[in-house]
Design an enzyme around this catalytic site. Structure first.
Site, PDB file in Angstrom:
ATOM      1  N   THR A 194       0.857  -1.179   0.000  1.00 21.70           N
ATOM      2  CA  THR A 194       0.000   0.000   0.000  1.00 21.70           C
ATOM      3  C   THR A 194       0.892   1.226   0.000  1.00 21.70           C
ATOM      4  OG1 THR A 194      -1.697   1.224   1.224  1.00 21.70           O
ATOM      5  CG2 THR A 194      -0.179  -0.108   2.521  1.00 21.70           C
ATOM      6  N   GLU A 339      -4.605  -3.111   4.655  1.00 21.56           N
ATOM      7  CA  GLU A 339      -4.186  -3.570   5.977  1.00 21.56           C
ATOM      8  C   GLU A 339      -5.251  -4.392   6.701  1.00 21.56           C
ATOM      9  OE1 GLU A 339      -1.954   0.389   5.336  1.00 21.56           O
ATOM     10  OE2 GLU A 339      -3.881  -0.501   4.779  1.00 21.56           O
ATOM     11  N   LYS A 447      -8.271  10.333  -3.055  1.00 21.17           N
ATOM     12  CA  LYS A 447      -8.735   9.029  -3.519  1.00 21.17           C
ATOM     13  C   LYS A 447      -9.418   9.196  -4.863  1.00 21.17           C
ATOM     14  CE  LYS A 447      -9.899   4.803  -1.235  1.00 21.17           C
ATOM     15  NZ  LYS A 447     -10.437   4.198  -0.018  1.00 21.17           N
ATOM     16  N   TRP A 452      -5.518   5.370  -3.990  1.00 18.69           N
ATOM     17  CA  TRP A 452      -4.921   6.479  -3.261  1.00 18.69           C
ATOM     18  C   TRP A 452      -3.880   7.209  -4.106  1.00 18.69           C
ATOM     19  CZ3 TRP A 452      -7.508   7.962   0.674  1.00 18.69           C
ATOM     20  CH2 TRP A 452      -8.067   7.080   1.575  1.00 18.69           C
TER      21      TRP A 452
END
Length: 549
Positions: A194, A339, A447, A452
């Protein structure tokens, strides 16, 4: 009654590890004839069954073992949603190795960093990503070999890729039946990176146990409500947090699985839905906006699609209304992140909501819903004090649970946590009934289309231009992508840098879709008492920058 004191009394139940291969074994043994349909790069459809998938996955597991892939080794993929990618989901983790799914939309430098950071042993790729592999291969010296997801005839013309092999040739070289190994369920099985807000990407390392528990929870009636009667089409890419776990959930319930490949336009998705009788799908809002526009233009309606999960970013109310009112499709709002494997909350109305007026029901549907069993959440203020669940009080959203990250890849356990909770980076409210609503972002992330974009990364690039004195990057409303980055710039005295020159400065430094949509020049930026730029004021001032003529 005997007093055992503090000594635990063990149960007398079988202890069988929760391994990902058990999902594929179950689908083969009990729903083996159910179809898996995938669209190939050339537009043709590949059809086989869960039994066929199991057989080929075992053969690929044997091939990986012969290549020297061992327990814990990372193996990367650059691939669309297709049958070979599905086989790798099970083959790689099935031998105790780790599948590292890579997002091809990232810039080449980021891709090379992730491959090197993960120390990937091999890289499997679709032909449509060959140019990316050609660009990064020389920067990934640790990769022992590159495998095209095709046959040997398709290797022609792929110059500049060292140690090149063909997937089908590796399969054909296998003889005998491969036996899946048994090992600890806490072993790593998957790795996703990420980008976070700034700096280098961070890896999230999933375990077999966390992945199986996530799949169990996601199929429940108050979650995604999946069953063997469904025909599941994950539009969310398999390189985006494991396609939200759907390749595992589909095997768990033995559902027919439809994989759309690279054709993600509205016409192609609608045709595939109708041809295969899709009942359930999932994707980010931008995909559904394109699909709805196609349906309106062609005056089409779905005949089988009953529900879809929309996540990655908030579903626009107009889109939710269109899917529900014009097509009778239940839109299921959800929240998650890399996550969290990724699903944390799902929005399904409860019995007590049925008596509410339609307007209030709609307001609930637009929240991100309640946590699944296995996840807990809370909201806290800046000092860490928990805030009430009154639907009004805002706080930083914190989560913990069986499939929530404890530390990023190569970090010490617990390093990603705050007092045992993972901070999501979002600001939220929680209703008394436990329904959570994302109200804002605690960091200045942008976003766009469910992905992202780091504002500070873009600011740093802009500030490197000799004509820029100060720069702030903000997310501005966009009717299709929800948010797009806009640069607000203070020129250096005497500089004459313009929009076109500054945007050209980004070429080659970030992925194209990260490039700001506009550059606005101002005399000064608003600063707070500590010298920080007040981006909230900029967002308010320029909120209509991309919608005004």
């Amino acid at each position: 009654m005997q007093d055992y004191g503090n000594s635990p009394v063990p149960g007398q139940m079988m202890r069988r590890p929760l391994l990902i291969t058990s999902l594929l074994h179950h689908a083969d043994r009990h729903c083996g004839a159910r179809e898996i349909v995938s669209r190939c790069d050339d537009g043709s459809l590949h059809r086989y069954t869960w039994s066929g998938c199991h057989s080929r996955a075992k053969a690929m597991a044997g091939a990986l073992s012969k290549l020297g892939v061992c327990m814990g080794d990372r193996v990367a993929t650059l691939a669309w949603n297709g049958h070979r990618h599905l086989e790798l989901y099970y083959a790689i983790s099935g031998i105790g190795a780790v599948i590292h799914t890579i997002n091809p939309r990232l810039h080449a430098e980021q891709l090379a960093f992730m491959i090197n950071d993960a120390d990937d042993a091999y890289l499997f790729f679709d032909r449509s990503f060959a140019a990316i592999v050609q660009a990064i291969a020389q920067h990934c010296p640790g990769v022992k070999g590159f495998v095209l997801l095709g046959d040997e005839a398709e290797l022609a013309g792929l110059d500049g890729i060292p140690r090149l092999m063909a997937y089908e040739a590796l399969l054909q070289a296998q003889d005998g039946d491969f036996a899946w190994p048994v090992f600890d369920e806490d072993a790593a099985c998957g790795l996703c990176y990420t980008s976070g807000t700034t700096g280098l990407p961070k890896g999230v390392l999933y375990s077999h146990r966390s992945t199986i528990l996530h799949a169990y929870a996601s199929v429940a009636p108050d979650a995604l409500g999946l069953s063997s009667r469904d025909v599941i089409m994950p539009v969310v890419p398999m390189f985006h947090v494991n396609a939200w776990g759907l390749p595992y959930a589909a095997a768990l319930v033995g559902a027919k699985l439809v994989l759309p490949g690279p054709a993600m336009d509205g016409a192609s998705l609608f045709e595939l839905c109708e041809r295969e009788g899709v009942t359930f799908s999932a994707g980010v809002p931008t995909i559904w906006l394109g699909l709805v526009n196609h349906l309106r233009e062609k005056k089409l309606v779905f005949s089988t699609l009953a529900r879809t999960v929309i996540g990655g970013s908030a579903c626009p109310p107009a889109l939710m209304d269109s899917l529900g009112e014009e097509h009778g499709i239940e839109v299921i709002h959800a929240f998650g992140m890399t996550e969290i494997s990724p699903i944390a909350t799902v929005c399904r109305l409860q019995p007590e909501h049925q008596s509410l007026p339609p307007r209030e029901q709609d307001a609930i549907r637009r929240t991100q819903g309640r946590v699944l069993y296995g996840v807990d959440m809370k909201i806290v203020d800046d000092e860490g004090k928990e805030q009430p669940w009154d639907g009004i009080s805002r706080g930083h959203l914190m989560v913990r649970g069986q499939w929530v990250v404890e530390a990023y890849f190569r970090q010490a356990l617990g390093e990603a946590l705050q007092d045992g909770w993972f901070p999501t980076g979002d600001v939220a409210t929680i209703r008394p009934d436990g329904f959570m609503h994302i109200a804002d972002r605690s960091k200045d992330l942008i976003k766009s289309g469910g992905e992202w974009i780091g504002s500070i990364d873009l600011e740093n690039i802009a500030m490197a231009h000799p004509g820029v004195q100060q720069a702030a990057c903000i997310g501005v409303f966009h009717p299709k992508w929800e948010e797009r980055p806009v640069l607000v710039v203070v020129r250096r005295p005497g500089a004459e840098v313009g929009k076109a020159e500054l945007l050209e400065h980004f070429v080659g430094k970030v992925a194209r879709w990260w490039t700001p949509d506009d550059v606005l020049f101002v005399d000064s930026l608003p600063l707070g008492p500590t010298g920080k730029i007040l981006k909230n004021r900029l967002r308010e001032q320029f909120r209509d920058a991309l919608t005004q003529p």
